[in-house]
Design an enzyme around this catalytic site. Structure first.
Site, PDB file in Angstrom:
ATOM      1  N   GLY A  14     -17.555  30.706  37.655  1.00 36.66           N
ATOM      2  CA  GLY A  14     -18.323  31.751  36.989  1.00 36.66           C
ATOM      3  C   GLY A  14     -19.799  31.471  36.809  1.00 36.66           C
ATOM      4  O   GLY A  14     -20.514  32.264  36.188  1.00 36.66           O
ATOM      5  N   GLY A  16     -22.241  31.434  39.003  1.00 34.67           N
ATOM      6  CA  GLY A  16     -23.167  32.245  39.797  1.00 34.67           C
ATOM      7  C   GLY A  16     -23.387  31.752  41.214  1.00 34.67           C
ATOM      8  O   GLY A  16     -24.387  32.113  41.861  1.00 34.67           O
ATOM      9  N   THR A  18     -21.836  32.389  44.128  1.00 33.96           N
ATOM     10  CA  THR A  18     -21.833  33.420  45.170  1.00 33.96           C
ATOM     11  C   THR A  18     -23.067  34.310  45.065  1.00 33.96           C
ATOM     12  O   THR A  18     -23.667  34.669  46.089  1.00 33.96           O
ATOM     13  CB  THR A  18     -20.552  34.270  45.091  1.00 33.96           C
ATOM     14  OG1 THR A  18     -19.412  33.411  45.179  1.00 33.96           O
ATOM     15  CG2 THR A  18     -20.496  35.291  46.230  1.00 33.96           C
ATOM     16  N   TYR A  47      -3.296  30.081  36.719  1.00 36.43           N
ATOM     17  CA  TYR A  47      -3.962  30.152  35.421  1.00 36.43           C
ATOM     18  C   TYR A  47      -2.972  30.361  34.283  1.00 36.43           C
ATOM     19  O   TYR A  47      -3.246  30.022  33.130  1.00 36.43           O
ATOM     20  CB  TYR A  47      -5.011  31.271  35.419  1.00 36.43           C
ATOM     21  CG  TYR A  47      -6.241  30.936  36.242  1.00 36.43           C
ATOM     22  CD1 TYR A  47      -6.848  29.692  36.150  1.00 36.43           C
ATOM     23  CD2 TYR A  47      -6.803  31.869  37.115  1.00 36.43           C
ATOM     24  CE1 TYR A  47      -7.964  29.374  36.898  1.00 36.43           C
ATOM     25  CE2 TYR A  47      -7.928  31.570  37.868  1.00 36.43           C
ATOM     26  CZ  TYR A  47      -8.501  30.316  37.757  1.00 36.43           C
ATOM     27  OH  TYR A  47      -9.608  30.011  38.503  1.00 36.43           O
ATOM     28  N   ASP A  86     -21.263  29.127  49.402  1.00 31.07           N
ATOM     29  CA  ASP A  86     -21.126  29.130  47.945  1.00 31.07           C
ATOM     30  C   ASP A  86     -20.109  28.085  47.474  1.00 31.07           C
ATOM     31  O   ASP A  86     -19.576  28.186  46.376  1.00 31.07           O
ATOM     32  CB  ASP A  86     -20.771  30.526  47.420  1.00 31.07           C
ATOM     33  CG  ASP A  86     -19.393  31.009  47.860  1.00 31.07           C
ATOM     34  OD1 ASP A  86     -18.721  30.302  48.633  1.00 31.07           O
ATOM     35  OD2 ASP A  86     -18.990  32.108  47.416  1.00 31.07           O
TER      36      ASP A  86
END
Length: 215
Positions: A14, A16, A18, A47, A86
């Protein structure tokens, strides 16, 4: 650095990666390599129950990333076409060490080393890091349903694992420049000047490499 730019962006879930890879790909006209995440059929189950689904999840990621890098090497790097990714495939070991039980990790590690032995290595790393609060906020903002059950304690451990990994990476690979970006202080999605700073840092390292190569 290798002759053809191959930039990898790394950091916790999360953060950033990408978003930044897309922006750098457009600015420099580099090929964009995005990791396969939501296509992993085990991720939602992972998860919910890490112990039960970690091996399947990590093996899916490893095999897909191996195939992606194999394709990238043949279609782009060997053709002198620059790439920005990424992720870095060595991130697999960060997650595997955290999630796999000892017996399964031993098997996984053997497979990992066999697959990655001859893989292309990035010649520039961008490391995005931030506090747990910032990471949680960005995960909520992007709103991936499968990520909503991630425990904050897992993310905190993962952030520390990344920090340890990057410190070790810099010791093992002093020839590969690492650009560190503090996500608590910089938001390259909202603020153009923050993005410009990162672009300038990348430019600096690219130009330094060109100078060294000429000499």
């Amino acid at each position: 650095m290798a002759e053809v730019p191959f930039i990898a962006i790394e950091g916790p879930i999360g953060i950033g990666k990408t978003s930044l890879a897309k922006k750098l790909s457009v600015h420099f006209d580099f090929h964009l390599l995005k990791e396969i995440v939501e296509e992993n059929p085990f991720l939602g189950k992972f998860y919910d129950d890490i112990d039960e689904w970690s091996f399947q999840t990590e093996m899916f990621f490893l095999c897909n990333r191996f195939k992606q890098l194999e394709d990238i090497e043949q279609k782009y790097l060997l053709e002198n076409k620059a790439v920005v990714a990424d992720y870095h495939i060595s991130k697999n070991m960060i997650f595997a060490k955290r999630t796999l039980q000892a017996d399964k990790f031993e098997k996984y590690e053997q497979i990992y080393h066999i697959l990655t032995k001859d893989m292309p290595v990035p010649n520039m790393m961008i490391y995005l890091h931030a506090s747990l609060d910032t990471i949680l906020k960005r995960i909520r903002l992007r709103g991936r349903e499968i990520e909503q059950n991630i425990k904050a304690s897992y993310l905190a451990q993962l952030a520390q694992d990344y920090e340890d990994y990057m410190n070790e990476f810099e010791k093992l690979h002093p020839e590969i420049p690492v650009i560190r970006i503090n996500g608590d202080e910089m938001d390259f999605v909202k603020h153009q000047d923050n993005l410009d700073y990162i672009i300038n840092q990348v430019d600096l390292h690219l130009n330094n490499h060109k100078t060294v190569a000429k000499n």
